[in-house]
Design a protein around this motif. Structure first.
Motif, PDB file in Angstrom:
ATOM      1  N   HIS A 165      95.701  -7.117  34.740  1.00 13.45           N
ATOM      2  CA  HIS A 165      94.882  -5.965  35.122  1.00 13.45           C
ATOM      3  C   HIS A 165      95.762  -4.749  35.423  1.00 13.45           C
ATOM      4  CE1 HIS A 165      91.373  -3.866  36.725  1.00 13.45           C
ATOM      5  NE2 HIS A 165      92.203  -3.383  37.642  1.00 13.45           N
ATOM      6  N   GLU A 189      86.502  -7.794  37.562  1.00 10.77           N
ATOM      7  CA  GLU A 189      85.745  -7.947  36.326  1.00 10.77           C
ATOM      8  C   GLU A 189      86.362  -8.955  35.371  1.00 10.77           C
ATOM      9  OE1 GLU A 189      85.746  -3.989  34.814  1.00 10.77           O
ATOM     10  OE2 GLU A 189      84.422  -3.233  36.383  1.00 10.77           O
ATOM     11  N   HIS A 190      87.653  -9.217  35.490  1.00  9.86           N
ATOM     12  CA  HIS A 190      88.360 -10.072  34.538  1.00  9.86           C
ATOM     13  C   HIS A 190      89.152 -11.167  35.241  1.00  9.86           C
ATOM     14  CE1 HIS A 190      87.250  -7.216  31.417  1.00  9.86           C
ATOM     15  NE2 HIS A 190      87.611  -6.260  32.270  1.00  9.86           N
ATOM     16  N   ARG A 200      92.393  -3.675  42.342  1.00  9.99           N
ATOM     17  CA  ARG A 200      92.012  -2.294  42.016  1.00  9.99           C
ATOM     18  C   ARG A 200      92.354  -1.333  43.153  1.00  9.99           C
ATOM     19  NH1 ARG A 200      86.122  -2.844  40.305  1.00  9.99           N
ATOM     20  NH2 ARG A 200      86.382  -5.043  40.754  1.00  9.99           N
TER      21      ARG A 200
END
Length: 168
Positions: free
Chosen positions: A126, A93-94, A101
């Motif tokens: 992150h 997402e970033h 993740r």
């Protein structure tokens, strides 16, 4: 708990550039697709020595997933290793790597070193900001060159220093 040493394959153990004479060429067939990989059989011994000298556990963090135990590990002298599942491959997402993740979910609060050719500042951000992790070292490996003694030395130094500072 033992710290972790996370291993990517392509760009780390299988460099994308012209490999040195220490590398051997292998043809691997994974789910009906042929892949040519170049592997240095000394990497297995060096990684096992790193894990042994630091009290760490080796883990696959690669899209090869369990195929790394079938095709990569045996050719460089590694035993079967735990595997971080990498599916689904949902984009970050970033700007972080999709694997980040999955790595965060697997490691929990354990210290870890991650050898990968695609980890950058966004991945560190992150892990630190969004996952609240602090005890890790991301080792960016040049995909043209692959894993080197310098990378292994960085990991050894970090694992040794953080191990002593945390009383492990």
């Amino acid at each position: 708990m033992k710290p972790l040493i996370l291993l990517d394959v392509d760009g780390v153990l299988n460099p994308m550039g012209r490999p040195s004479l220490d590398f051997r060429r292998y043809l691997c067939t994974v789910e009906g697709v042929d892949y040519t990989v170049f592997l240095d059989p000394r990497h297995g011994r060096r990684l096992l020595e790193l894990a042994d000298s630091t009290g760490a556990e080796l883990v696959w963090a690669t899209t090869w997933e369990h195929h790394a135990n079938d095709w990569i590990g045996p050719r460089i002298g590694l035993p079967e290793l735990p595997v971080i599942p990498m599916t689904p491959a949902v984009p970050g997402e970033h700007g972080e790597l999709f694997k980040t993740r999955h790595v965060a979910a697997y490691v929990g609060r354990r210290r870890f070193v991650w050898f990968d050719d695609q980890v950058w500042a966004e991945d560190e951000d992150h892990l630190r900001v969004r996952q609240g992790l602090h005890d890790f070292l991301l080792v960016h490996v040049d995909p043209e060159e692959g894993l080197t003694s310098r990378h292994l030395g960085m990991a050894h130094d970090w694992l040794t220093l953080t191990g002593f500072s945390q009383g492990s």
